[in-house]
Design a protein around this motif. Structure first.
Motif, PDB file in Angstrom:
ATOM      1  N   THR A 190       0.828  -1.207   0.000  1.00 23.56           N
ATOM      2  CA  THR A 190       0.000   0.000   0.000  1.00 23.56           C
ATOM      3  C   THR A 190       0.861   1.255   0.000  1.00 23.56           C
ATOM      4  O   THR A 190       0.624   2.187  -0.788  1.00 23.56           O
ATOM      5  CB  THR A 190      -0.934  -0.007   1.226  1.00 23.56           C
ATOM      6  OG1 THR A 190      -1.734  -1.192   1.194  1.00 23.56           O
ATOM      7  CG2 THR A 190      -1.823   1.210   1.220  1.00 23.56           C
ATOM      8  N   ILE A 194       0.944   3.732  -3.275  1.00 21.51           N
ATOM      9  CA  ILE A 194       0.465   5.115  -3.173  1.00 21.51           C
ATOM     10  C   ILE A 194       1.586   6.095  -3.488  1.00 21.51           C
ATOM     11  O   ILE A 194       1.403   7.078  -4.216  1.00 21.51           O
ATOM     12  CB  ILE A 194      -0.110   5.369  -1.770  1.00 21.51           C
ATOM     13  CG1 ILE A 194      -1.426   4.620  -1.594  1.00 21.51           C
ATOM     14  CG2 ILE A 194      -0.320   6.856  -1.532  1.00 21.51           C
ATOM     15  CD1 ILE A 194      -2.064   4.796  -0.236  1.00 21.51           C
ATOM     16  N   THR A 195       2.781   5.842  -2.957  1.00 16.52           N
ATOM     17  CA  THR A 195       3.906   6.740  -3.213  1.00 16.52           C
ATOM     18  C   THR A 195       4.249   6.800  -4.698  1.00 16.52           C
ATOM     19  O   THR A 195       4.436   7.881  -5.265  1.00 16.52           O
ATOM     20  CB  THR A 195       5.134   6.279  -2.412  1.00 16.52           C
ATOM     21  OG1 THR A 195       4.807   6.226  -1.025  1.00 16.52           O
ATOM     22  CG2 THR A 195       6.296   7.232  -2.625  1.00 16.52           C
ATOM     23  N   TYR A 198       1.334   8.585  -6.624  1.00 17.99           N
ATOM     24  CA  TYR A 198       1.156  10.004  -6.310  1.00 17.99           C
ATOM     25  C   TYR A 198       2.324  10.849  -6.808  1.00 17.99           C
ATOM     26  O   TYR A 198       2.124  11.947  -7.344  1.00 17.99           O
ATOM     27  CB  TYR A 198       0.996  10.174  -4.804  1.00 17.99           C
ATOM     28  CG  TYR A 198       0.760  11.609  -4.380  1.00 17.99           C
ATOM     29  CD1 TYR A 198      -0.487  12.190  -4.541  1.00 17.99           C
ATOM     30  CD2 TYR A 198       1.783  12.375  -3.824  1.00 17.99           C
ATOM     31  CE1 TYR A 198      -0.713  13.500  -4.155  1.00 17.99           C
ATOM     32  CE2 TYR A 198       1.565  13.680  -3.434  1.00 17.99           C
ATOM     33  CZ  TYR A 198       0.319  14.240  -3.609  1.00 17.99           C
ATOM     34  OH  TYR A 198       0.101  15.549  -3.234  1.00 17.99           O
ATOM     35  N   VAL A 259      -2.682  -0.865  -6.137  1.00 21.21           N
ATOM     36  CA  VAL A 259      -2.882   0.382  -5.398  1.00 21.21           C
ATOM     37  C   VAL A 259      -2.397   1.567  -6.222  1.00 21.21           C
ATOM     38  O   VAL A 259      -3.004   2.653  -6.205  1.00 21.21           O
ATOM     39  CB  VAL A 259      -2.167   0.316  -4.041  1.00 21.21           C
ATOM     40  CG1 VAL A 259      -2.207   1.675  -3.332  1.00 21.21           C
ATOM     41  CG2 VAL A 259      -2.803  -0.748  -3.161  1.00 21.21           C
ATOM     42  N   ARG A 260      -1.321   1.392  -6.979  1.00 17.93           N
ATOM     43  CA  ARG A 260      -0.816   2.478  -7.832  1.00 17.93           C
ATOM     44  C   ARG A 260      -1.858   2.887  -8.864  1.00 17.93           C
ATOM     45  O   ARG A 260      -2.067   4.089  -9.114  1.00 17.93           O
ATOM     46  CB  ARG A 260       0.463   2.032  -8.531  1.00 17.93           C
ATOM     47  CG  ARG A 260       0.930   2.992  -9.625  1.00 17.93           C
ATOM     48  CD  ARG A 260       2.104   2.432 -10.376  1.00 17.93           C
ATOM     49  NE  ARG A 260       2.438   3.266 -11.529  1.00 17.93           N
ATOM     50  CZ  ARG A 260       1.943   3.081 -12.752  1.00 17.93           C
ATOM     51  NH1 ARG A 260       1.093   2.080 -12.977  1.00 17.93           N
ATOM     52  NH2 ARG A 260       2.294   3.880 -13.746  1.00 17.93           N
ATOM     53  N   THR A 263      -4.429   4.953  -7.228  1.00 24.83           N
ATOM     54  CA  THR A 263      -3.906   6.271  -6.874  1.00 24.83           C
ATOM     55  C   THR A 263      -3.823   7.178  -8.101  1.00 24.83           C
ATOM     56  O   THR A 263      -4.113   8.382  -8.017  1.00 24.83           O
ATOM     57  CB  THR A 263      -2.527   6.124  -6.219  1.00 24.83           C
ATOM     58  OG1 THR A 263      -2.614   5.235  -5.105  1.00 24.83           O
ATOM     59  CG2 THR A 263      -2.008   7.471  -5.743  1.00 24.83           C
ATOM     60  N   ARG A 267      -5.775  10.711  -8.088  1.00 26.05           N
ATOM     61  CA  ARG A 267      -4.992  11.952  -8.148  1.00 26.05           C
ATOM     62  C   ARG A 267      -5.632  12.994  -9.056  1.00 26.05           C
ATOM     63  O   ARG A 267      -5.341  14.191  -8.935  1.00 26.05           O
ATOM     64  CB  ARG A 267      -3.579  11.624  -8.638  1.00 26.05           C
ATOM     65  CG  ARG A 267      -2.573  12.736  -8.433  1.00 26.05           C
ATOM     66  CD  ARG A 267      -1.197  12.301  -8.864  1.00 26.05           C
ATOM     67  NE  ARG A 267      -1.170  11.912 -10.278  1.00 26.05           N
ATOM     68  CZ  ARG A 267      -0.071  11.572 -10.941  1.00 26.05           C
ATOM     69  NH1 ARG A 267       1.101  11.536 -10.284  1.00 26.05           N
ATOM     70  NH2 ARG A 267      -0.113  11.240 -12.211  1.00 26.05           N
ATOM     71  N   ILE A 286      -2.377  12.444   1.024  1.00 19.92           N
ATOM     72  CA  ILE A 286      -2.306  10.975   0.951  1.00 19.92           C
ATOM     73  C   ILE A 286      -3.108  10.335   2.074  1.00 19.92           C
ATOM     74  O   ILE A 286      -3.877   9.394   1.846  1.00 19.92           O
ATOM     75  CB  ILE A 286      -0.829  10.519   0.986  1.00 19.92           C
ATOM     76  CG1 ILE A 286      -0.119  10.919  -0.311  1.00 19.92           C
ATOM     77  CG2 ILE A 286      -0.743   9.009   1.187  1.00 19.92           C
ATOM     78  CD1 ILE A 286       1.355  10.603  -0.318  1.00 19.92           C
ATOM     79  N   ILE A 290      -6.480  10.105  -0.297  1.00 23.42           N
ATOM     80  CA  ILE A 290      -6.185   8.970  -1.176  1.00 23.42           C
ATOM     81  C   ILE A 290      -6.269   7.647  -0.424  1.00 23.42           C
ATOM     82  O   ILE A 290      -6.922   6.699  -0.883  1.00 23.42           O
ATOM     83  CB  ILE A 290      -4.796   9.152  -1.828  1.00 23.42           C
ATOM     84  CG1 ILE A 290      -4.811  10.381  -2.742  1.00 23.42           C
ATOM     85  CG2 ILE A 290      -4.415   7.906  -2.624  1.00 23.42           C
ATOM     86  CD1 ILE A 290      -3.498  10.647  -3.444  1.00 23.42           C
ATOM     87  N   LEU A 291      -5.595   7.577   0.732  1.00 29.17           N
ATOM     88  CA  LEU A 291      -5.560   6.309   1.472  1.00 29.17           C
ATOM     89  C   LEU A 291      -6.952   5.799   1.850  1.00 29.17           C
ATOM     90  O   LEU A 291      -7.228   4.604   1.651  1.00 29.17           O
ATOM     91  CB  LEU A 291      -4.687   6.466   2.717  1.00 29.17           C
ATOM     92  CG  LEU A 291      -4.515   5.206   3.580  1.00 29.17           C
ATOM     93  CD1 LEU A 291      -3.874   4.093   2.756  1.00 29.17           C
ATOM     94  CD2 LEU A 291      -3.674   5.512   4.815  1.00 29.17           C
ATOM     95  N   VAL A 294      -8.561   4.022  -1.145  1.00 27.83           N
ATOM     96  CA  VAL A 294      -7.983   2.766  -1.637  1.00 27.83           C
ATOM     97  C   VAL A 294      -8.098   1.650  -0.610  1.00 27.83           C
ATOM     98  O   VAL A 294      -7.819   0.491  -0.934  1.00 27.83           O
ATOM     99  CB  VAL A 294      -6.491   2.949  -2.027  1.00 27.83           C
ATOM    100  CG1 VAL A 294      -6.331   4.013  -3.084  1.00 27.83           C
ATOM    101  CG2 VAL A 294      -5.639   3.260  -0.811  1.00 27.83           C
TER     102      VAL A 294
END
Length: 377
Positions: A190, A194-195, A198, A259-260, A263, A267, A286, A290-291, A294
């Motif tokens: 996760t 996400i990183t 984003y 997860v990407r 995201t 975004r 995030i 966003i979190l 997801v």
């Protein structure tokens, strides 16, 4: 119905509708309300809660000492509410399986059958072998015989150890490996997904190439190769830690990719762009925007990923690459069923397959119910 009564009925209906709409419900309550309508989802939830409860209090539910040897393979006892020459019982009784003087005309082995002359009354919360649970010494067990004789509901293995007791105790190791692995996979996948989604740009492009390399590895041969790196004489705790790290090291990439993609879509939505426009920090965007969006996908991925890890642990344990004695797991128990001759002569040795099937069904049913309940569309 006249016009005046009709107007009153319409006003009453409007009042009921407005009062119902005025009651706000949280997202968790809406999910629970949908999940309760799903028969497979509720069945899976009850089975999962039961599995976790039995695993947590495993020594209490195990009728016999799982490490106590006996005379070897012994068929499961016959459980019945009817006793010949005595009639029906309110609580079931157990008949041990004994050998008769007659021989099978094909195999010339002694015929076996229940000993109806020696019924043993079953009871709940009976005395048995002593064990420690949460630092307290106990000797009470959920089920057993009133006279303290051994009760083999699923029979015994080649060393005479009770299969049901070993399966209940082994659920701790199997579920512990699955839950700890899925927890680490969820956190790493996760955060990384996400990183990457984003931040985007060059970092996302190169990092996704690394994820593709991890996904390109053939997992099963790599599991076996990595599992052989640790010495056989290593402590059991170290061996289990290494197995969990191997599962996590090859399992996080798929979740991070999913997860990407979520995201990247989030975004571009209006409320995230508005947060960026007012100068909100990346951490706030995030964690607050966003979190939470997801997490619905992550929760479903958890419930569907646990059965996969349980099956993997069972397969590796059957090959001898997951758990080593004196620890117990479902895969390790299946090693006794490695030959057709054993299965043909002692079919009850396949009972651990039932534990695996029940666990896989429970988590899959719960995952399907949660997927439908969480889906906002």
């Amino acid at each position: 119905m006249d016009t005046q009564d009709a107007n009153k009925w319409e006003e009453g209906e409007d009042t009921r509708i407005s009062s119902a709409n005025s009651e706000s419900q949280s997202y968790a309550k809406l999910v629970w309300r949908r999940l309760r309508k799903s028969v497979p989802g509720m069945l899976g939830l009850m089975l999962v809660v039961s599995l976790l409860t039995v695993s947590l209090f495993a020594p209490f539910f195990a009728p016999l000492n799982p490490k106590a040897p006996n005379v070897g393979f012994q068929p499961p006892d016959k459980i019945s509410w009817y006793v010949p020459d005595e009639g029906w019982r309110l609580f079931p009784v157990s008949f041990p399986i004994v050998e008769s003087d007659e021989l099978d005309l094909v195999t010339y082995q002694p015929l076996t059958g229940p000993d109806y002359t020696n019924p043993r009354q079953l009871a709940l919360f009976v005395k048995g072998w002593e064990f420690k649970l949460f630092g307290i010494t106990w000797d009470r067990h959920f089920i057993g015989t009133t006279d303290g004789s051994p009760l083999h509901i699923l029979g015994t293995d080649k060393l005479g150890r009770d299969i049901l007791s070993r399966g209940i105790i082994g659920s701790r190791i199997s579920l512990a490996i699955a839950l700890s692995s899925i927890a680490l996979i969820t956190v790493i996948g996760t955060l990384v997904g996400i990183t990457s989604g984003y931040v985007g740009g060059r970092f996302d492009m190169w990092f996704q190439r690394f994820v593709e390399v991890v996904l390109a590895f053939p997992q099963l041969p790599l599991y076996l190769a990595l599992a052989t790196l640790i010495p056989v004489t290593a402590p059991s705790g170290l061996f289990l830690t290494f197995v969990v790290l191997v599962i996590v090291g090859l399992g996080w990439a798929q979740l991070s990719r999913e997860v990407r993609s979520k995201t990247l879509a989030l975004r571009q939505v209006d409320y995230v762009r508005a947060a960026m426009a007012v100068g909100a920090s990346d951490r706030r965007i995030i964690t607050r925007h966003i979190l939470p969006n997801v997490m619905s996908h992550v929760i479903v991925a958890i419930t569907l990923g646990i059965p996969t890890i349980v099956l993997l642990e069972s397969f590796l344990g059957f090959l001898g690459f997951a758990v080593k004695p004196p620890l117990m797991s479902w895969g390790l128990m299946l090693q006794d069923a490695g030959t057709f001759s054993v299965i043909g002569s002692y079919p009850w040795i396949l009972s651990p397959v039932g534990f695996v099937l029940l666990t896989v069904f429970a988590f899959n049913a719960l995952g399907d119910g949660l997927r439908d309940a969480i889906d906002p569309y």
